[in-house]
Design a protein around this motif. Structure first.
Motif, PDB file in Angstrom:
ATOM      1  N   ALA A 133     -32.517  41.608  14.547  1.00 41.60           N
ATOM      2  CA  ALA A 133     -31.878  41.141  13.319  1.00 41.60           C
ATOM      3  C   ALA A 133     -31.790  42.238  12.266  1.00 41.60           C
ATOM      4  CB  ALA A 133     -32.636  39.935  12.770  1.00 41.60           C
ATOM      5  N   SER A 134     -32.718  43.192  12.315  1.00 42.46           N
ATOM      6  CA  SER A 134     -32.701  44.276  11.332  1.00 42.46           C
ATOM      7  C   SER A 134     -32.185  45.580  11.930  1.00 42.46           C
ATOM      8  CB  SER A 134     -34.104  44.506  10.756  1.00 42.46           C
ATOM      9  OG  SER A 134     -35.007  44.903  11.775  1.00 42.46           O
ATOM     10  N   ALA A 135     -31.676  45.507  13.180  1.00 42.63           N
ATOM     11  CA  ALA A 135     -31.100  46.683  13.834  1.00 42.63           C
ATOM     12  C   ALA A 135     -29.575  46.589  13.787  1.00 42.63           C
ATOM     13  CB  ALA A 135     -31.581  46.769  15.284  1.00 42.63           C
ATOM     14  N   GLN A 136     -28.911  47.607  14.285  1.00 49.73           N
ATOM     15  CA  GLN A 136     -27.456  47.565  14.435  1.00 49.73           C
ATOM     16  C   GLN A 136     -27.132  47.462  15.922  1.00 49.73           C
ATOM     17  OE1 GLN A 136     -24.651  49.867  12.138  1.00 49.73           O
ATOM     18  NE2 GLN A 136     -26.331  50.901  11.051  1.00 49.73           N
ATOM     19  N   LEU A 137     -26.253  46.537  16.278  1.00 49.77           N
ATOM     20  CA  LEU A 137     -25.789  46.441  17.656  1.00 49.77           C
ATOM     21  C   LEU A 137     -24.578  47.357  17.818  1.00 49.77           C
ATOM     22  CD1 LEU A 137     -26.158  42.675  18.583  1.00 49.77           C
ATOM     23  CD2 LEU A 137     -27.468  44.613  19.460  1.00 49.77           C
ATOM     24  N   THR A 138     -24.660  48.269  18.741  1.00 48.87           N
ATOM     25  CA  THR A 138     -23.605  49.259  18.947  1.00 48.87           C
ATOM     26  C   THR A 138     -22.654  48.793  20.045  1.00 48.87           C
ATOM     27  OG1 THR A 138     -24.774  50.523  20.654  1.00 48.87           O
ATOM     28  CG2 THR A 138     -25.306  51.030  18.356  1.00 48.87           C
ATOM     29  N   PRO A 139     -21.442  49.363  20.122  1.00 44.95           N
ATOM     30  CA  PRO A 139     -20.458  48.884  21.095  1.00 44.95           C
ATOM     31  C   PRO A 139     -20.611  49.437  22.507  1.00 44.95           C
ATOM     32  CG  PRO A 139     -19.466  50.527  19.671  1.00 44.95           C
ATOM     33  CD  PRO A 139     -20.841  50.289  19.138  1.00 44.95           C
ATOM     34  N   GLY A 140     -21.683  50.164  22.800  1.00 49.30           N
ATOM     35  CA  GLY A 140     -21.853  50.675  24.153  1.00 49.30           C
ATOM     36  C   GLY A 140     -22.726  51.905  24.171  1.00 49.30           C
ATOM     37  N   ASN A 141     -22.928  52.462  25.380  1.00 52.34           N
ATOM     38  CA  ASN A 141     -23.721  53.690  25.507  1.00 52.34           C
ATOM     39  C   ASN A 141     -23.167  54.792  24.606  1.00 52.34           C
ATOM     40  OD1 ASN A 141     -25.367  52.573  27.548  1.00 52.34           O
ATOM     41  ND2 ASN A 141     -23.944  53.189  29.142  1.00 52.34           N
ATOM     42  N   THR A 193     -23.618  54.114  20.754  1.00 52.67           N
ATOM     43  CA  THR A 193     -24.903  54.480  20.159  1.00 52.67           C
ATOM     44  C   THR A 193     -24.907  55.954  19.765  1.00 52.67           C
ATOM     45  OG1 THR A 193     -26.038  52.803  21.501  1.00 52.67           O
ATOM     46  CG2 THR A 193     -27.407  54.516  20.522  1.00 52.67           C
ATOM     47  N   LEU A 194     -24.431  56.802  20.664  1.00 54.27           N
ATOM     48  CA  LEU A 194     -24.370  58.232  20.368  1.00 54.27           C
ATOM     49  C   LEU A 194     -23.414  58.520  19.215  1.00 54.27           C
ATOM     50  CD1 LEU A 194     -24.346  59.514  24.043  1.00 54.27           C
ATOM     51  CD2 LEU A 194     -26.092  60.057  22.349  1.00 54.27           C
ATOM     52  N   ASP A 195     -22.315  57.781  19.163  1.00 52.93           N
ATOM     53  CA  ASP A 195     -21.339  57.991  18.109  1.00 52.93           C
ATOM     54  C   ASP A 195     -21.925  57.638  16.740  1.00 52.93           C
ATOM     55  OD1 ASP A 195     -18.632  58.593  17.179  1.00 52.93           O
ATOM     56  OD2 ASP A 195     -18.457  56.449  16.821  1.00 52.93           O
ATOM     57  N   LEU A 196     -22.634  56.514  16.659  1.00 55.65           N
ATOM     58  CA  LEU A 196     -23.248  56.130  15.384  1.00 55.65           C
ATOM     59  C   LEU A 196     -24.331  57.124  14.983  1.00 55.65           C
ATOM     60  CD1 LEU A 196     -23.555  52.231  15.625  1.00 55.65           C
ATOM     61  CD2 LEU A 196     -21.850  53.582  14.430  1.00 55.65           C
ATOM     62  N   LEU A 197     -25.052  57.653  15.958  1.00 53.29           N
ATOM     63  CA  LEU A 197     -26.040  58.701  15.671  1.00 53.29           C
ATOM     64  C   LEU A 197     -25.364  59.935  15.098  1.00 53.29           C
ATOM     65  CD1 LEU A 197     -28.377  58.511  18.805  1.00 53.29           C
ATOM     66  CD2 LEU A 197     -29.178  58.470  16.438  1.00 53.29           C
ATOM     67  N   PRO A 214     -31.591  54.113  21.793  1.00 50.04           N
ATOM     68  CA  PRO A 214     -31.761  54.437  23.209  1.00 50.04           C
ATOM     69  C   PRO A 214     -30.474  54.974  23.830  1.00 50.04           C
ATOM     70  CG  PRO A 214     -31.511  52.074  22.952  1.00 50.04           C
ATOM     71  CD  PRO A 214     -31.515  52.653  21.568  1.00 50.04           C
ATOM     72  N   VAL A 215     -30.604  56.022  24.620  1.00 48.89           N
ATOM     73  CA  VAL A 215     -29.449  56.662  25.256  1.00 48.89           C
ATOM     74  C   VAL A 215     -29.838  57.108  26.658  1.00 48.89           C
ATOM     75  CG1 VAL A 215     -28.580  57.503  23.036  1.00 48.89           C
ATOM     76  CG2 VAL A 215     -30.036  58.989  24.425  1.00 48.89           C
ATOM     77  N   TRP A 216     -28.814  57.413  27.469  1.00 52.99           N
ATOM     78  CA  TRP A 216     -29.054  58.092  28.735  1.00 52.99           C
ATOM     79  C   TRP A 216     -29.209  59.583  28.445  1.00 52.99           C
ATOM     80  CZ3 TRP A 216     -30.448  55.502  32.832  1.00 52.99           C
ATOM     81  CH2 TRP A 216     -30.049  54.165  32.974  1.00 52.99           C
ATOM     82  N   VAL A 217     -30.228  60.187  29.016  1.00 51.63           N
ATOM     83  CA  VAL A 217     -30.535  61.589  28.732  1.00 51.63           C
ATOM     84  C   VAL A 217     -29.357  62.497  29.078  1.00 51.63           C
ATOM     85  CG1 VAL A 217     -32.014  63.532  29.400  1.00 51.63           C
ATOM     86  CG2 VAL A 217     -33.033  61.292  28.953  1.00 51.63           C
ATOM     87  N   ASP A 218     -28.704  62.254  30.221  1.00 48.16           N
ATOM     88  CA  ASP A 218     -27.594  63.119  30.627  1.00 48.16           C
ATOM     89  C   ASP A 218     -26.432  63.026  29.641  1.00 48.16           C
ATOM     90  OD1 ASP A 218     -25.464  61.108  32.309  1.00 48.16           O
ATOM     91  OD2 ASP A 218     -27.539  60.454  32.226  1.00 48.16           O
ATOM     92  N   MET A 219     -26.135  61.805  29.158  1.00 44.76           N
ATOM     93  CA  MET A 219     -25.064  61.640  28.173  1.00 44.76           C
ATOM     94  C   MET A 219     -25.410  62.368  26.876  1.00 44.76           C
ATOM     95  SD  MET A 219     -23.654  57.715  28.477  1.00 44.76           S
ATOM     96  CE  MET A 219     -22.364  58.029  27.270  1.00 44.76           C
ATOM     97  N   PHE A 220     -26.656  62.275  26.475  1.00 43.06           N
ATOM     98  CA  PHE A 220     -27.109  62.934  25.251  1.00 43.06           C
ATOM     99  C   PHE A 220     -26.854  64.442  25.324  1.00 43.06           C
ATOM    100  CE2 PHE A 220     -30.461  65.318  23.074  1.00 43.06           C
ATOM    101  CZ  PHE A 220     -30.398  64.813  21.788  1.00 43.06           C
TER     102      PHE A 220
END
Length: 378
Positions: free
Chosen positions: A228-236, A239-243, A252-258
């Motif tokens: 409830a206090s987090a943001q739901l991102t639209p996909g793997n 998450t990286l894009d919002l970061l 949380p991310v996949w290490v290879d994608m990062f």
């Protein structure tokens, strides 16, 4: 005349179309999986095996891609086709067990030299099903928490610390739930491992007992509050894009994608990773050989090449930032020390050994996802 005939015969074997074979590789996963075979692994195999060619067929990303491979084998088995239309397939971990149970796969690992270089338990047991001998890991992928050090000076080292941090920093944590990509699924499973009253080892190894699923109520309730206090991102990628845009500070991310995003300039070079205690799941992609493959010996040569230390170093680690499918100690000598250091600086081999978890066996995994939908998503 006999000598001339022998020479001609030998020459004929070299160039005869009948002696050449087309090796068909089916692969689930994103387009980069197809590109990897088309642009690197296939040409390398063809160079080492003159006259033979490699054809790759992508079946699509995610579980749906592996499901299409299962359905393809199902159809050919039911039609009692003597020789199937694939020599090698690359499938997600959760599909290896059903393929073995259905009798669709060749038990080949002990016949190839690289078979003895595999040491991780997920090459022997796939989400509760014994698959030893039937699979060779193409690579191992791992999830971790990516964070912006400018916003998170002292990153949480555990789920417990993360829960506390997120409460103090609302809307600064983001993840993609369970439908937008598997990094979110991994985070949720890690939450159950951390806060559920179940034994995590039992969830990973079985047997399945319905009573265990009743031990997650408190963990799911706390996850609902957390979400409830987090943001739901639209996909793997979301998450990286919002970061990258500073809209969240950790997720949380996949290490290879990062690392791929960093290499492409999509993430700042100072962003980092941490693998929190008690751990998060990762998963392998597996090379399998159908039991009715038309070119079994050639298929074994292909997988042996694909899982050799040099190819694992050049193709798997350097090109895609995946963790090797074979034991990393056999790959390190083939890598530039800078490449090795980059991949294992934030998440060390010791971290992986301690906190790199497996997903639960299929019945528990499905039960966790259903419980999330019921208790967290509503």
């Amino acid at each position: 005349m006999k000598t001339l005939f022998k020479a001609a015969f030998a020459f004929g074997l070299t160039i005869s179309p009948a002696a050449a074979a087309e090796l068909t590789v089916l692969t689930a996963g994103d387009q980069n999986m197809v590109d990897y075979v088309n642009e690197y692994l296939g040409p390398l195999f063809e160079k080492q095996n003159p006259g033979h060619t490699v054809r790759v067929v992508g079946t699509g990303p995610g579980d749906a891609g592996s499901q299409k491979i299962v359905e393809r084998f199902d159809a050919q088995a039911k039609a009692n086709v003597a020789t199937w239309d694939a020599d090698v397939a690359v499938v997600h971990e959760k599909f290896a067990g059903p393929l073995v149970k259905n009798g669709y796969l060749e038990n080949y690992r002990d016949r190839i030299a690289t078979g003895k270089l595999v040491t991780r338990a997920n090459a022997d047991n796939a989400l509760g099903t014994e698959v030893k001998g039937y699979v060779m890991p193409m690579f191992n992928s791992q999830t971790a928490l990516a964070y912006n050090p400018a916003l998170v000076a002292n990153p949480p080292k555990s789920y417990e610390e993360l829960a506390k941090w997120a409460k103090e920093n609302p809307r600064q944590f983001g993840y993609n739930g369970i439908k937008g990509g598997a990094s979110g699924v991994s985070f949720v499973v890690g939450w159950i491992y951390a806060f559920g009253d179940s034994d995590a080892d039992k969830l990973q190894n079985g047997p399945f007992e319905e009573a265990e699923t009743k031990k997650w109520d408190k963990a799911l309730a706390s996850l609902k509050d957390f979400t409830a206090s987090a943001q739901l991102t639209p996909g793997n990628a979301g998450t990286l894009d919002l970061l990258s845009r500073g809209e969240i500070a950790i997720g949380p991310v996949w290490v290879d994608m990062f690392y791929s995003w960093q290499a492409n300039g999509q993430l700042p070079p100072d962003f980092k990773l941490v693998l929190p205690a008690p751990g998060m799941p990762g998963q392998p992609m597996h090379y399998v050989i159908p039991s009715r493959a038309p070119n079994k010996e050639l298929a074994e040569k292909f997988v042996a090449l694909a899982t050799s230390p040099k190819v694992q170093a050049e193709g798997i680690v350097e090109r895609f930032n995946w963790y090797p499918g074979i034991d990393a100690q056999h790959v390190q000598a083939e890598l530039d020390p800078k490449v090795w250091a980059k991949l294992f600086t934030d998440v060390t081999p010791e971290d992986l050994a301690r906190y790199g978890k497996r997903f639960p066996i299929a019945p528990y995994n499905n039960a966790i996802l259903e419980a999330y939908e019921r208790s967290v998503s509503k």
